[in-house]
Design a protein around this motif. Sequence first.
Motif, short mmCIF file in Angstrom:
data_model
loop_
_atom_site.label_atom_id
_atom_site.label_comp_id
_atom_site.label_asym_id
_atom_site.label_seq_id
_atom_site.Cartn_x
_atom_site.Cartn_y
_atom_site.Cartn_z
N UNK A 27 0.84 -1.21 0.00
CA UNK A 27 0.00 0.00 0.00
C UNK A 27 0.87 1.25 0.00
N UNK A 28 1.92 1.24 0.81
CA UNK A 28 2.81 2.39 0.88
C UNK A 28 3.50 2.63 -0.46
N UNK A 29 3.94 1.55 -1.11
CA UNK A 29 4.61 1.69 -2.40
C UNK A 29 3.67 2.24 -3.46
N UNK A 30 2.42 1.78 -3.45
CA UNK A 30 1.46 2.27 -4.44
C UNK A 30 1.15 3.75 -4.21
N UNK A 31 1.02 4.12 -2.93
CA UNK A 31 0.75 5.53 -2.62
C UNK A 31 1.91 6.42 -3.08
N UNK A 32 3.13 5.97 -2.84
CA UNK A 32 4.30 6.76 -3.24
C UNK A 32 4.42 6.84 -4.76
N UNK A 33 4.07 5.74 -5.44
CA UNK A 33 4.13 5.75 -6.91
C UNK A 33 3.12 6.73 -7.49
N UNK A 34 1.91 6.73 -6.94
CA UNK A 34 0.88 7.66 -7.41
C UNK A 34 1.28 9.10 -7.12
N UNK A 35 1.88 9.31 -5.97
CA UNK A 35 2.33 10.65 -5.61
C UNK A 35 3.43 11.12 -6.55
N UNK A 37 3.73 10.28 -9.53
CA UNK A 37 3.10 10.53 -10.83
C UNK A 37 2.29 11.82 -10.83
N UNK A 38 2.29 12.53 -9.71
CA UNK A 38 1.64 13.82 -9.67
C UNK A 38 0.29 13.86 -8.98
N UNK A 39 -0.17 12.72 -8.48
CA UNK A 39 -1.46 12.72 -7.78
C UNK A 39 -1.25 13.07 -6.31
N UNK A 40 -2.14 13.85 -5.73
CA UNK A 40 -1.95 14.32 -4.34
C UNK A 40 -2.37 13.28 -3.31
N UNK A 41 -1.75 12.12 -3.37
CA UNK A 41 -2.12 11.01 -2.49
C UNK A 41 -1.55 11.22 -1.09
N UNK A 42 -2.37 10.94 -0.11
CA UNK A 42 -1.93 10.96 1.29
C UNK A 42 -1.93 9.53 1.79
N UNK A 365 -10.73 9.25 -3.23
CA UNK A 365 -10.31 10.28 -2.27
C UNK A 365 -8.80 10.51 -2.30
N UNK A 366 -8.10 9.65 -3.03
CA UNK A 366 -6.63 9.72 -3.12
C UNK A 366 -6.00 9.64 -1.73
N UNK A 367 -6.49 8.68 -0.96
CA UNK A 367 -5.98 8.39 0.38
C UNK A 367 -5.71 6.90 0.47
N UNK A 368 -4.52 6.54 0.93
CA UNK A 368 -4.12 5.13 1.04
C UNK A 368 -4.29 4.64 2.47
N UNK A 369 -5.10 3.59 2.63
CA UNK A 369 -5.30 2.92 3.92
C UNK A 369 -5.11 1.42 3.68
N UNK A 370 -4.93 0.66 4.75
CA UNK A 370 -4.72 -0.78 4.61
C UNK A 370 -5.98 -1.52 5.04
N UNK A 371 -6.49 -2.43 4.20
CA UNK A 371 -7.71 -3.16 4.57
C UNK A 371 -7.44 -4.19 5.65
N UNK A 372 -8.45 -4.49 6.44
CA UNK A 372 -8.32 -5.41 7.55
C UNK A 372 -7.97 -6.83 7.14
N UNK A 373 -8.26 -7.21 5.90
CA UNK A 373 -7.88 -8.55 5.43
C UNK A 373 -6.39 -8.81 5.60
#
Length: 408
Positions: A27-35, A37-42, A365-373
């Motif tokens: 999840x962290x890697x995907x968020x950083x990759x999107x960020x 790429x210019x997306x305002x991901x938190x 929402x461009x917000x990265x969270x981790x699912x409970x699974x």
Amino acid sequence: MSAATSPSERRVSARIGAISESATLAVDAKAKALKAAGRPVIGFGAGEPDFPTPDYIVDAAVEACRNPKYHRYTPAGGLPELKAAIAEKTLRDSGYEVDASQILVTNGGKQAIYEAFAAILDPGDEVIVPAPYWTTYPESIRLAGGVPVEVVADETTGYRVSVEQLEAARTEKTKVVLFVSPSNPTGAVYSEAEAEAIGRWAVEHGLWVLTDEIYEHLVYGDATFTSLPAIVPELRDKCIVVNGVAKTYAMTGWRVGWIIGPKDVVKAATNLQSHATSNVSNVAQVAALAAVSGPLDAVAEMRTAFDRRRNLIVRMLNEIDGVFCPEPEGAFYAYPAVKDLLGKEIRGKRPATTVELAALILDEAEVAVVPGEAFGTPGYLRLSYALGDNDLIEGVSRIQKLLGEAKA
């Protein structure tokens, strides 16, 4: 791979092929990759303090780089001076007296956990794992040949398991019980009485305990940290403590952890490490020496910030209809229950699982969270509040807006 595939045709071993990628790091890697790429991901994914490593620790590492003594191999089990300092720190912080010969310095807490399980588990041995659990525990158990047996706690008990639940899960194959307080992913902290009851139950049944104390200094309010082998001395000969500098000193990238345990087990784990990685980076070990030998002022400052963010994120999450977030007493994670939102329509979609809900939150929402699974308990989300206040407010506000649109 089909059942007919022969071992010679198998490209990845069955043992390694069965290991899942770390969900939190993914999840962290995907968020950083999107960020990037210019997306305002938190990102609320990774459990990583946003503070820099304290200057005095960095300075010690710089000096170590210049010292030829640290340009060579050192003992696989760790620098003697660091092991001695860890023993002193353990007595100071936990009231647990150990000898340096009971300590193995590892490449972070993950290596410590795997090597500890590898040293004591034989194929088929069962390990009782309270859930929600950190993603690495069951994978390390399986890799070591063991079988994780999950015992689930939910928000109604503050994510703490009872002795009765543990006893119900115990079989003749049970060898180890995992104990984690403060907990990742829930922030749950067991009281001293609860911890002692679990320790004495383990002693009664001759079980090993692996206790992860990495968040020992991050407790809030009236909660207190309890070290199991310190309060249940009878447990010491069958107890392995895992710890490290990552969370306390904002040193996640330095990769220094350790095992404390009986001498024969630590020697066995050291033998394993001597073939796996040899010694931990000497520069990182010297930095860790400065950390554990120094004051706790830096962690006190971080804890104050985390406490403020803890109160803020819990309040904001509980303002969302369909979300219930117990107050975490330790670590830096919120673990809200979102089961009431599953199946509801949100921007034209009806997420049926928290994996789908987390994907929707990231996309819309461009917000990265981790699912409970990822932690063995569908129906929840994990959010780390180890990020800046402004990002926390903006990120949860986006989640509020999105989930506020949910309708039957």
